[in-house]
Structures are given as C-alpha cells and as structure tokens.
Enzyme design. Structure first.
Site, PDB file in Angstrom:
ATOM      1  N   ASN A  34      -0.461   4.529  -0.140  1.00 43.51           N
ATOM      2  CA  ASN A  34      -1.109   5.772   0.320  1.00 43.51           C
ATOM      3  C   ASN A  34      -1.811   5.662   1.667  1.00 43.51           C
ATOM      4  OD1 ASN A  34      -3.252   4.211  -0.352  1.00 43.51           O
ATOM      5  ND2 ASN A  34      -4.142   5.607  -1.858  1.00 43.51           N
ATOM      6  N   ASP A  47      -4.201   3.773   2.804  1.00 46.62           N
ATOM      7  CA  ASP A  47      -5.635   3.451   2.972  1.00 46.62           C
ATOM      8  C   ASP A  47      -5.845   1.984   3.369  1.00 46.62           C
ATOM      9  OD1 ASP A  47      -5.132   2.096   0.634  1.00 46.62           O
ATOM     10  OD2 ASP A  47      -6.706   3.063  -0.547  1.00 46.62           O
ATOM     11  N   ASP A  88      -8.969 -16.371 -16.499  1.00 44.09           N
ATOM     12  CA  ASP A  88      -9.784 -16.875 -15.398  1.00 44.09           C
ATOM     13  C   ASP A  88     -10.847 -17.867 -15.897  1.00 44.09           C
ATOM     14  OD1 ASP A  88     -10.345 -16.214 -12.450  1.00 44.09           O
ATOM     15  OD2 ASP A  88     -12.332 -15.960 -13.322  1.00 44.09           O
ATOM     16  N   GLU A 130      -6.649 -20.726 -16.765  1.00 41.62           N
ATOM     17  CA  GLU A 130      -6.994 -21.322 -15.484  1.00 41.62           C
ATOM     18  C   GLU A 130      -8.036 -22.388 -15.807  1.00 41.62           C
ATOM     19  OE1 GLU A 130      -8.872 -20.537 -11.106  1.00 41.62           O
ATOM     20  OE2 GLU A 130      -9.789 -19.750 -12.909  1.00 41.62           O
ATOM     21  N   ASP A 181       0.847  -1.189   0.000  1.00 38.05           N
ATOM     22  CA  ASP A 181       0.000   0.000   0.000  1.00 38.05           C
ATOM     23  C   ASP A 181       0.886   1.244   0.000  1.00 38.05           C
ATOM     24  OD1 ASP A 181      -1.945   1.907   0.416  1.00 38.05           O
ATOM     25  OD2 ASP A 181      -2.181   1.458   2.553  1.00 38.05           O
ATOM     26  N   ASP A 214      -1.719  -1.205  -3.762  1.00 41.06           N
ATOM     27  CA  ASP A 214      -2.018  -0.457  -4.985  1.00 41.06           C
ATOM     28  C   ASP A 214      -0.869  -0.547  -5.985  1.00 41.06           C
ATOM     29  OD1 ASP A 214      -0.136   1.392  -3.900  1.00 41.06           O
ATOM     30  OD2 ASP A 214      -1.748   2.312  -2.730  1.00 41.06           O
TER      31      ASP A 214
HETATM   32  C1  NOJ Z   1     -10.892 -18.037 -10.265  1.00 36.21           C
HETATM   33  C2  NOJ Z   1     -10.179 -16.967  -9.521  1.00 36.21           C
HETATM   34  O1  NOJ Z   1      -8.844 -17.321  -9.374  1.00 36.21           O
HETATM   35  C3  NOJ Z   1     -10.898 -16.791  -8.212  1.00 36.21           C
HETATM   36  O2  NOJ Z   1     -10.207 -15.975  -7.313  1.00 36.21           O
HETATM   37  C4  NOJ Z   1     -12.256 -16.248  -8.503  1.00 36.21           C
HETATM   38  O3  NOJ Z   1     -13.018 -16.205  -7.324  1.00 36.21           O
HETATM   39  C5  NOJ Z   1     -13.000 -17.097  -9.538  1.00 36.21           C
HETATM   40  N1  NOJ Z   1     -12.168 -17.561 -10.599  1.00 36.21           N
HETATM   41  C6  NOJ Z   1     -14.119 -16.297 -10.150  1.00 36.21           C
HETATM   42  O4  NOJ Z   1     -13.583 -15.314 -10.980  1.00 36.21           O
END
Ligand code: NOJ
Length: 565
Positions: free
Chosen positions: A36, A38, A212, A266, A34, A42
């Site tokens: 800043n 908060d 993802d 993934e 971080d 970031d």
């Molecule tokens: C896989 C991601 O790595 C995970 O963090 C996320 O919750 C789910 N896909 C949904 O996007």
C-alpha cells in the site's frame, strides 16, 4: 517387525514427519513486500508473492511476528496477540494469506513470543497500576535491593534487566528492552493465557510455532545474581530455570499434542549437551531447536572474531554425534537477527558472490536437520554498507551506541565497522524485487529501512530471468533434494574434518549414498578423495558442468558438487 519399526527402517530409525522433510523459508513481514505504499511490508504483500515462493520450491513459511505491536523491537514486543499489526493489515488479510499458503500446498508457522509482552499489553498496563492488581503477578516485580535493582541481571539490549516503575516503586524484569517486560510463567494463569492464544491461531489452521527465546520462560530459582562465569554470556544462565521442562510438557499436553503441528524453539543459551532434554521425542517438549553455535561462529558475542572452516565442520560433527534418532535438528546460517549468509560464510565480492551463495545453498540443503532459509538468501542479498549510526533502526544498536560510544568506551568508527559485519539490520533491509525505485519493495517514496544500493544488480526479477542465477540454482537444488529422503534422514559422515578449504561429506540412506564436495575458498583446489572413495555420478554442480572424475577432483573457487555413489 511392528509397523512403526518397519517404517522407520526406511528412514534410518527416525520416525518420519513432515517437518523433518520440510524446507522452511522465513519471512520478515516488515521487509518483504509493501502493498500500500506506506514503506512497510504487509500481509497483502506476502500473499502477492506466494507464487514466487511456490516456484522457488519451499514448503513451509515461518512468519516473524505479525501481531499488534508498538514496534519497540519490530513486532517482538506484542501488544495484542489476537490482533494483526495495523501496518501489516487486518485479520481478513491474514486469513487470505493462510488460505493462499494452503491452496499452494504449503504450510504456515507463526512466531510465538511469550517470554515477554509489550509494556503496552493490557496485562502489563494493569499489572503496573498497583501491587494488588489482579494482573500484578503476570509479570516479575521486585522491590529495590540496597537502593538499586534486585540483582545484577543484564538486558540483551544494554544496561540492567530491571526498570524501576514509579507507580508502585518496584522494579520489573525485562531481559530485552525496557518496553518488553518478562511474563511470570510461574503463574498458572499466564500459562493458560498462552495456551489460549496458541489455540486461537491453531484453530485458524496454522501449522506450528517458532518459539522466541523459549528457554528463558522459567527464571533461575531465587533470581540470584548471575555467577561471574556467566557474566559475559548471561543467556547460558537465563536458560537454567527449574520449571522449563515442566512448562513445555504442560504446553504439549494442553495444546501441541492436539494438533498436527510443529514446534521450533529459539534456544539461545542452550548448549548442545542440553539439546536432547528439549527435543527428544519421548519427552514431548519441542520438535527441534535453533542452536546458535554455527550462525554465531564468527560473532559469538557482540564482536566479530572471524571463523575457520574446520571450526564450522566441528560444530556439525558434534551435532551429529550428540543428537540421536529421537532428536531432531535445524540447519540455518541466517535469520533476522544475523548478518547476511553470503557476506558471513561466503564471499560477497563481485567475483564470488554468486558461486559462494550457491555453495552455501548446496550445503544447507544437504546437511542434517530441517533447513531454514531467510528471505533474500535465494537472491544472494548481501550486508548493507552502513556509514553511521543514523543508518540503523535496531534498538539493540541504538542502546549499545548510547552505552558504548556515547560513554567513550569505544570509538564510533570501530563500533560501526563491527556492525557492518554483525548487525541485525543487515538482514532487515527490504527485499530486492526488481531494479525499479526502492527495489520494487514499495511504491511509496521511502522504505522504512534503506534498500541496499546493490538492488539494481541483485533482485528477484533478475533471479527469475537468468537461468544461471542463485534463485534458479536454489530452486533446482530444492527439486533435487525432493527426489530423495537421504538428505533428511541419511547418516552423515565428514570425510576430511581438518581440511581448511574443502568440506567433503556423505549422506547415506540404505543403498543411497551421496557425496558432497564444497570448496570454501577463492582458489582452485586439486583433491584426492580419501580412503579410496570414488566420486560417482555427478548430480548437481553450482558452476555448471564439472569434469567427470573417479577420485581426483579439480575444484574451481567456491565450487560445489553433489555426486551419487
Ligand atoms: C529473539 C528474536 O529473534 C529477536 O529478534 C528479538 O529481539 C528477541 N528474541 C526478543 O524477542
């Protein structure tokens, strides 16, 4: 010999690529640094730590989502793909980060989250307005069936995967949170939108995407009920859409083939048998995928079941057998969705945390596949001592608590005890930079998620200073890996698959042969190398100087050695 074939003979038949030789470091921006005060990490914070990563020796950074998001799932719910999350900074901060990465000769890979968006994304805001809205078809809407959801699909975050939207009295599909509606990839306009946003970031100079849950983008035909055999693991059903390969090939043609970039899928719910259909380079789909067999060995479902070394070895052996020279693999045992590597696969006690973390590094950097290292693993960061539900942030946990504990299906104690070993929040506690308040992660009074109380001993300042630290060993291991291509392209042989304590394997590229010996136990082990194998010359060891031997080894608890034969 044609030029390409001649070149490939130096790499065991593999076509050489930068992403096959890379070591990737995953940054979870919310928890990294971080700048800043908060309490939320970031982009400026990441930029300030690029020298730390450069010194460590990694060459690619994978940034978990940094896009505008209401954070129902910490950025995996995107509201605007072309904007930086306010808490993380501005587009100028992103450009600065990218420049800093390039200036250090490293690369930046972004997270592409396009199976779903946030329900606050402009497309969904429009889509839910009326059945004839031009964006209606960007998502998956269905009428009720027998007064309930259209089918029996379940969300990974508990409950049905369908939510009834009162505005039009239809259900929309969300495989994850209610606030993460699934995009309708069968709509060509959606696909073009995705290709456009990919180009937006690639044209800035980023080097690829981690995609993802990408195998979920094509939904199984007819949206039929999950067959009974898949009910416990619906991910293996959700990956069976008929157009997955077609869409990935289209994406490749329209975007990927035009850039020098990498793609990592993934692939939750993809079996090893299906893997070549996604990564075979003649198919032009993805470069590599994350296979979850190893990382989820000890918790294949929500429940912790434990693991044994021969099981882990069997997974790697099978991967080696089933993937050929046209395929490529990833090597990882942690990320932001899994508990800490040293707590899961090593021993995080005072006595063995350091050697076991170093052993795991040795393994990850010498097995076959591009290694992915999660932030903090270079320090041996451990799981968090969670006490109650209030300690968690993760939506998966909060929803499961409501569904399991509040309904009386499971006691609060056993729910929390299981999460101590399995929860994603174990990996999401802030990076431990030094021994000052809040581990130097933030100058503010409070970090968004509590810092692990062990930060006074386990932190980066200690790691950089202590020559015997995990950090310095990691860095040494990375430098060693960089001296040869044998760990990237060399063939793999497990010399003793059934051994319960030791993992012993070779990596061979032409005349170069390395022997790796790892003692995955709390005890010393005497060991005669099988089949007359001689150890050779010791290259690296996690416990300092090891005895010089021929073929009878005396390994200390959690000792790791690499020999050149
Ligand atoms: C896989 C991601 O790595 C995970 O963090 C996320 O919750 C789910 N896909 C949904 O996007």
């Amino acid at each position: 010999m044609p030029a390409q074939a001649a070149e490939n003979s130096a790499t065991n038949g593999y076509e050489p690529k930068w992403w096959k030789e890379a070591v990737v470091y995953q940054v979870y921006p919310r928890s990294f640094k971080d700048s800043n005060g908060d309490g939320i990490g970031d982009l400026k914070g990441i930029t300030s730590k690029l020298d730390y990563l450069k010194k460590l020796g990694v060459n690619v950074i994978w940034l978990s989502p940094h896009y505008d998001s209401p954070n129902a799932d910490n950025g995996y719910d995107i509201r605007d793909y072309r904007k930086v999350m306010t808490e993380f900074g501005t587009m100028a901060d992103f450009d600065e980060l990218l420049k800093g990465v390039k200036a250090r000769g490293m690369r930046l890979v972004l997270d592409l989250v396009v199976n779903h968006t946030s329900d606050e994304h402009r497309w969904f805001v429009e889509s839910r307005k009326s059945k004839d809205n031009p964006y209606r078809d960007y998502y998956i809407w269905r009428p009720a069936k027998d007064g309930g959801p259209p089918n029996n699909w379940t969300s990974f975050f508990s409950g049905s995967a369908w939510t009834l939207d009162p505005a039009t009295n239809e259900y929309y599909l969300h495989l994850f949170a209610v606030k993460q509606p699934d995009l309708n990839w069968d709509n060509p306009k959606v696909r073009q939108e995705v290709y456009g946003l990919m180009k937006f970031w690639l044209d800035k100079g980023v080097d690829g995407f981690r995609m993802d849950v990408i195998p979920f983008i094509s939904k199984p035909a007819g949206l039929k009920d999950i067959p009974p055999e898949y009910l416990k693991r619906p991910q293996y059903y959700y990956t069976q859409g008929p157009h997955l390969h077609e869409y990935l090939q289209e994406m490749n043609k329209e975007v990927v083939s035009k850039y020098d970039m990498t793609t990592i899928g993934e692939a939750f719910g993809v079996t090893l048998e299906q893997t070549p259909s996604l990564v075979d380079d003649r198919r032009h789909e993805l470069n590599m995928i994350f296979n979850f067999d190893a990382v989820r060995l000890a918790h294949p479902g929500p429940q912790w079941v434990g693991w044994k070394l021969p099981q882990l070895k069997a997974i790697y052996a099978e991967q080696n057998d089933k993937l050929g020279v046209h395929d490529w693999n990833t090597m990882f045992l942690s990320n932001h969705d899994n508990p800490r590597v040293v707590s899961t696969f090593g021993n995080d006690s005072k006595q063995f945390r350091v050697p076991s973390a170093k052993l795991l590094v040795t393994m990850l950097l010498t097995l076959k596949g591009t290694p992915f290292i999660y932030q903090g693993d270079e320090l041996g960061m451990t799981n968090y001592p969670f006490k109650g539900i209030a300690d968690f942030d993760d939506i998966e946990v909060k929803n499961a608590w409501k569904a399991e504990v509040e309904t009386g299906h499971i006691s609060a104690e056993s729910f929390i005890a299981n999460l101590r070993k399995t929860s994603r929040d174990n990996a999401r506690t802030p990076m431990q930079w030094d021994a000052s308040a809040n581990s130097g992660f933030t100058t503010g009074p409070k970090a968004w998620l509590a810092v692990n109380p062990n930060y006074r001993e386990i932190n980066a300042a200690q790691g950089e200073k202590d020559p015997e630290s995990i950090y310095n060993y990691f860095s040494k291991m990375l430098a060693f890996r960089g001296t040869t291509k044998a760990f990237a392209y060399g063939s793999y042989e497990d010399l003793d698959p059934k051994n319960e304590k030791l993992f012993v394997y070779t990596r061979t590229l032409g005349s170069e042969k390395y022997l790796v010996v790892l003692n995955f136990s709390d005890e010393a082990v005497s060991y005669s190398l099988p089949g007359g194998v001689k150890a050779g010359k010791l290259q690296i060891s996690n416990l300092g100087k090891a005895e010089e031997v021929t073929n009878a080894l005396k390994l200390r608890a959690w000792e790791a050695r690499v020999y050149r034969q």
